[in-house]
Design an enzyme around this catalytic site. Structure first.
Site, PDB file in Angstrom:
ATOM      1  N   PHE A 153       0.863  -1.176   0.000  1.00 29.92           N
ATOM      2  CA  PHE A 153       0.000   0.000   0.000  1.00 29.92           C
ATOM      3  C   PHE A 153       0.899   1.226   0.000  1.00 29.92           C
ATOM      4  O   PHE A 153       1.532   1.549   0.997  1.00 29.92           O
ATOM      5  CB  PHE A 153      -0.941   0.043   1.207  1.00 29.92           C
ATOM      6  CG  PHE A 153      -1.862   1.241   1.148  1.00 29.92           C
ATOM      7  CD1 PHE A 153      -3.016   1.201   0.396  1.00 29.92           C
ATOM      8  CD2 PHE A 153      -1.539   2.415   1.803  1.00 29.92           C
ATOM      9  CE1 PHE A 153      -3.849   2.309   0.299  1.00 29.92           C
ATOM     10  CE2 PHE A 153      -2.360   3.526   1.722  1.00 29.92           C
ATOM     11  CZ  PHE A 153      -3.522   3.477   0.962  1.00 29.92           C
ATOM     12  N   ASP A 238       9.618   2.688   1.884  1.00 31.95           N
ATOM     13  CA  ASP A 238       8.429   3.470   2.209  1.00 31.95           C
ATOM     14  C   ASP A 238       8.192   3.358   3.713  1.00 31.95           C
ATOM     15  O   ASP A 238       7.606   2.396   4.200  1.00 31.95           O
ATOM     16  CB  ASP A 238       7.224   2.933   1.429  1.00 31.95           C
ATOM     17  CG  ASP A 238       5.946   3.732   1.691  1.00 31.95           C
ATOM     18  OD1 ASP A 238       5.894   4.460   2.707  1.00 31.95           O
ATOM     19  OD2 ASP A 238       4.988   3.598   0.908  1.00 31.95           O
ATOM     20  N   LYS A 267       2.871  11.157   6.996  1.00 30.95           N
ATOM     21  CA  LYS A 267       2.030  10.948   8.172  1.00 30.95           C
ATOM     22  C   LYS A 267       2.564  11.653   9.416  1.00 30.95           C
ATOM     23  O   LYS A 267       2.315  12.836   9.615  1.00 30.95           O
ATOM     24  CB  LYS A 267       1.806   9.458   8.400  1.00 30.95           C
ATOM     25  CG  LYS A 267       0.978   8.818   7.288  1.00 30.95           C
ATOM     26  CD  LYS A 267       0.475   7.463   7.637  1.00 30.95           C
ATOM     27  CE  LYS A 267      -0.254   6.798   6.472  1.00 30.95           C
ATOM     28  NZ  LYS A 267      -1.472   7.496   6.042  1.00 30.95           N
TER      29      LYS A 267
END
Length: 412
Positions: A153, A238, A267
């Site tokens: 994802f 990531d 984030k």
């Protein structure tokens, strides 16, 4: 329905129900949120419009590592709001250089390319890898390949879903962007077979979050690092969900002593205050860009840099990493007891991050999330039977234990 009966129906609804009905009527249904309407939050707790408090055990998918309303971050934002919030990159501003310098130092790299969202960071990394492949590695034009892992994802943009194996994210959004090779996550031999002379990068999550907090086999990340060095390929990690303290280290790659060529951050970099993301690498990688080849009006804006700089300062002490380590050990020990009791089939994760597979006889992940919400605990499901637990790193042990007690009660 008459206007009178419609008014009667509206007056009989709770405040939350009215908010939810309005949202359902006037916003695209691209999410399926739990039926709670948050009005305020502090630390690890959120309060809804009716005044009921909930323990946040999701932390905005790790965007709220430092808790809701963290005083240091709010003060940094307020101070900057009174000075300047946006210049665009047409001009320098006085927070940009310090943010880039300090973030590069935190990562042990030389350069930073700031963006806004995690998906933008991934898109930027794809462009970086291709440009590097053509200009530095010498791959023939138009032939660059990036190897990714199944179950990944990395966002939901058109390019990113082109290398997703989640049909819910992919279906009906083609035609898809070419240039990607998908291999099983954690399978080093499959990765080795997929790398060719045209491969410019391997892009993986050190821990796959959306897939259910999947931790790769021991030795996988060092193997990826060794392989990419051997073949002259960029290793792009990531760390948008796994990084910045969540797993007990600044970066999840650190658990296996691995340093990738490129970090993707987001984030928690914005502290739950503003969206901030970044691609961080050395000059021989990010130095491929020339003016006009990539950018963002809001990327690296003064407000984002002020908040991001405070995040970097907070992480530099190691306090939050240590807290995630200690509370994470406790979290996984308690969840392990549930697995031993048969109510949970598997627990995965590191630090204050866990994927919990619920035994089918106890309900789906969504059903368990809804039952926990009724008891005042907020988590989120993924892939049917799994719930994710990722509380803010500022949560107290007492609150964590209370949340776990509610989970035990739901599964009793």
């Amino acid at each position: 329905m008459s206007s009178t009966s419609s008014s009667a129906t509206n007056s009989s609804r709770t405040t939350s129900e009215r908010f939810i009905a309005s949202a359902e009527a006037h916003s695209a249904h691209n999410y399926h949120p739990l039926p709670i309407v948050v009005a305020s939050a502090d630390g690890a707790w959120m309060t809804d419009v009716e005044g009921r408090r909930y323990l946040d055990m999701l932390a905005g998918y790790s965007a709220l590592n430092f808790g809701h309303g963290n005083r240091r971050l709010i003060d940094a934002a307020k101070t900057q709001l009174d000075r300047v919030t946006l210049t665009s990159r047409a001009f320098h501003h006085d927070r940009f250089a310090e943010f880039c310098t300090r973030l590069a130092e935190l990562c042990g790299k030389e350069m930073v390319l700031p963006m806004n969202t995690g998906a933008e960071a991934v898109e930027t990394a794809v462009k970086t890898a291709r440009k590097w492949g053509y200009r530095v590695k010498g791959v023939p034009d138009g032939r660059a390949k990036i190897v990714v892992a199944a179950g990944n994802f990395h966002g939901r943009t058109t390019t990113v879903i082109s290398f997703s194996t989640d049909e819910e994210a992919r279906a009906d959004f083609g035609p898809y962007t070419p240039g990607f090779e998908i291999v099983p996550y954690g399978d080093l031999e499959a990765l080795r077979a997929a790398v060719t002379d045209d491969t410019v990068a391997v892009l993986i999550e050190p821990i796959q979050g959306e897939a259910g907090v999947l931790v790769p086999p021991a030795g996988y990340l060092p193997g990826v690092r060794e392989l990419t060095r051997e073949r002259g390929v960029l290793f792009i990690a990531d760390e948008i969900q796994s990084g910045l303290g969540r797993t007990g280290r600044t970066f999840a790659c650190e658990h296996e002593g691995v340093v990738p060529d490129v970090y993707l951050l987001g984030k928690a970099l914005g502290g739950g205050v503003v969206p901030v993301s970044a691609v961080v690498a050395d000059a021989d990688v990010l130095g491929v860009f020339k003016p006009g080849e990539h950018g963002s009006t809001f990327g690296g804006n003064p407000l984002a840099c002020a908040v991001g700089l405070e995040v970097v300062d907070m992480l530099s002490t190691g306090e939050f990493q240590q807290r995630a380590t200690e509370l994470g050990e406790h979290l996984h020990a308690e969840l392990g007891l549930l697995a031993g009791a048969g109510t949970v089939t598997e627990v995965r994760g590191r630090g204050l991050w866990a994927g919990v597979d619920i035994a089918p006889s106890y309900g789906t992940g969504r059903e368990i999330s809804e039952k926990l919400m009724e008891k005042g605990v907020l988590v989120k499901d993924t892939h049917g039977s799994t719930i994710r637990i990722a509380p803010p790193l500022v949560i107290s042990k007492e609150d964590l234990d209370w949340g776990l007690a509610q989970l035990r009660a739901v599964l009793a």
